[in-house]
Design an enzyme around this catalytic site. Structure first.
Site, PDB file in Angstrom:
ATOM      1  N   TYR A 143       0.814  -1.215   0.000  1.00  0.00           N
ATOM      2  CA  TYR A 143       0.000   0.000   0.000  1.00  0.00           C
ATOM      3  C   TYR A 143       0.849   1.267   0.000  1.00  0.00           C
ATOM      4  CZ  TYR A 143      -3.840  -3.178   1.112  1.00  0.00           C
ATOM      5  OH  TYR A 143      -4.756  -4.203   1.080  1.00  0.00           O
ATOM      6  N   LYS A 193       4.249 -15.306   0.782  1.00  0.00           N
ATOM      7  CA  LYS A 193       4.231 -16.154  -0.408  1.00  0.00           C
ATOM      8  C   LYS A 193       5.667 -16.279  -0.908  1.00  0.00           C
ATOM      9  CE  LYS A 193       1.236 -16.859  -3.324  1.00  0.00           C
ATOM     10  NZ  LYS A 193       0.542 -18.161  -3.472  1.00  0.00           N
ATOM     11  N   ASP A 225      -2.046 -18.147   0.637  1.00  0.00           N
ATOM     12  CA  ASP A 225      -3.245 -18.778   0.056  1.00  0.00           C
ATOM     13  C   ASP A 225      -3.658 -19.995   0.884  1.00  0.00           C
ATOM     14  OD1 ASP A 225      -0.821 -19.805  -0.815  1.00  0.00           O
ATOM     15  OD2 ASP A 225      -1.555 -20.432  -2.779  1.00  0.00           O
ATOM     16  N   ASP A 249      -4.570  -7.588   5.465  1.00  0.00           N
ATOM     17  CA  ASP A 249      -5.853  -6.934   5.207  1.00  0.00           C
ATOM     18  C   ASP A 249      -6.907  -7.991   4.864  1.00  0.00           C
ATOM     19  OD1 ASP A 249      -7.737  -5.041   4.677  1.00  0.00           O
ATOM     20  OD2 ASP A 249      -6.739  -4.148   2.950  1.00  0.00           O
ATOM     21  N   ASP A 253      -9.826  -9.906   7.648  1.00  0.00           N
ATOM     22  CA  ASP A 253     -11.259  -9.808   7.364  1.00  0.00           C
ATOM     23  C   ASP A 253     -11.891 -11.196   7.275  1.00  0.00           C
ATOM     24  OD1 ASP A 253     -11.363  -7.109   7.388  1.00  0.00           O
ATOM     25  OD2 ASP A 253     -11.996  -6.854   5.311  1.00  0.00           O
TER      26      ASP A 253
END
Ligand code: NAD
Length: 368
Positions: A143, A193, A225, A249, A253
């Site tokens: 970000y 990852k 993942d 993020d 959630d």
């Protein structure tokens, strides 16, 4: 009675002032019943600040945030500010707070109170009693990395985001996660990852190095993942998860929804400790300003009250009081009180303010 606990309250927009009002009720209860006194200042953030200052966080407010022990924030945003310039938008005030306070570790607990296990999209036995802590890196990564934005590439438009991390940025958040894990279930999953991302390889190397300082914590590396799959397959295998800004993020959630409702989810964002040992910190519910129910006394204040419990635990070293607030929130649900967002058949619907009153009644019983 020591009044040295400096707290800045920034209720913000929409339901922010309503849910923060219930924190104030609990603060008053603590003042009266636990003889704990807070030095509280109030100020504006988000759209509320924009209306007065034409900016979503005034410099004076930023200064106050830098000089208190903790900041409690309600929520920011609303459709009336959708067309305001990007740098004056309500969200910009929140981003400025996070950036200037250097709040690099975002703590998002995902706990499933037994009374709400039915509200989860997963089977009761998978989530009842769930207690996970997700630690998300908050000030760097995808970000914030440069270059960012539109470019021209081989004669056509191209858009770029960059994932970049320094050694220190990774080390400090991983260390914060180990420090939490050691006080909890002594198990840490470091998530990246590394199979396809260079920053993932770097992250894994640093997590392994830091882990040598915490031999009593079991460290496991996991691809992001796979972590997403495991969170919905068998979430109770996790204790603490640490991950970067982007994966955090998404995964936080995902974990959050295992527990039922947005109105139940607290968060803490912590910075580095200064020489006196004080850590900058901001506590806020995960939900937004809920303009659809603002001003109607329908908001669930529990996420904000549970954020205040985190504030007691992490900024004021008041673990017993934090546990008492958490227990009071759980008890209120056990006896059947619900705001609209978590309403179930046979339960009693209450307003924001009644929920706060019920929490204080439970606190009275617990303190007796
Ligand atoms: P939201 O979280 O505000 O609301 C989503 C849904 O959940 C709505 O139906 C709302 O009524 C409900 N809800 C949320 N919190 C609740 C609570 N405590 N009790 C009962 N119901 C609750 O998300 P949104 O609608 O996508 O965004 C609304 C505004 O909030 C936007 O301006 C957005 O930018 C802002 N926002 C702010 C933050 C923040 O301040 N940290 C976070 C997310 C969204």
């Amino acid at each position: 009675m020591a009044a040295n606990k400096k707290l800045l309250m920034l209720p913000g927009d929409g339901i922010g002032p309503e849910v923060m009002g219930e924190v104030r009720r609990v603060v008053e209860w603590m003042d009266a019943r636990r003889h704990v006194s807070f030095d509280i200042e109030d100020d504006l953030v988000g759209g509320a600040a924009y209306e007065v200052h034409k900016t979503s966080l005034a410099d004076e407010t930023m200064d106050k945030a830098m000089n208190v022990d903790a900041v409690m924030l309600g929520a920011v945003g609303g459709p009336q500010w959708d067309n305001v310039a990007r740098d004056a938008r309500p969200e910009a005030g929140l981003l400025r707070l996070r950036k200037e306070m250097d709040l690099f570790a975002n703590l998002r607990p995902a706990t499933c109170m037994p009374a709400l296990a039915e509200a989860s999209s997963l089977k009761n036995e998978l989530v009842s009693g769930l207690d996970i802590m997700i630690v998300r890196e908050l000030t760097s990564g995808t970000y914030f990395g440069q270059p960012k934005g539109m470019q021209t590439y081989e004669g056509q438009e191209r858009c770029v985001d960059t994932t970049a991390y320094t050694h220190d940025e990774i080390e400090r958040v991983v260390r914060a996660a180990f420090d939490l894990a050691i006080k909890r279930g002594k198990k840490l999953h470091s998530v990246e990852k590394a199979n396809v991302m260079e920053t993932g390889v770097f992250w894994r190397k640093i997590a392994t190095e830091v882990g040598k300082d915490y031999p009593e914590v079991e460290l496991e590396h996991m691809y992001a993942d796979n972590c997403a799959m495991q969170l919905v397959r068998a979430p109770k295998q996790f204790d603490v998860i640490v991950t970067d800004n982007l994966f955090g993020d998404v995964l936080s959630d995902c974990a959050a929804m295992l527990t039922g409702s947005l109105g139940m989810l607290p968060s803490a964002s912590l910075g580095a400790a200064d020489e006196s040992g004080r850590r900058r910190a901001l506590y806020e519910p995960v939900h937004g300003s809920a303009p659809d129910i603002a001003g109607e006394s329908k908001a669930n204040p529990l996420a904000t009250l549970l954020s205040f419990a985190m504030c007691l635990r992490y900024s004021f070293d008041m673990s017993d009081d934090a546990a008492m607030v958490e227990k009071a929130c759980a008890n209120v649900l056990d006896v059947g009180y619900r705001t609209g967002d978590i309403m179930q058949d046979g339960m009693t619907l209450v307003s924001t303010q009644q929920m706060g009153e019920k929490v204080c009644e439970e606190l009275n019983k617990l303190a007796a």
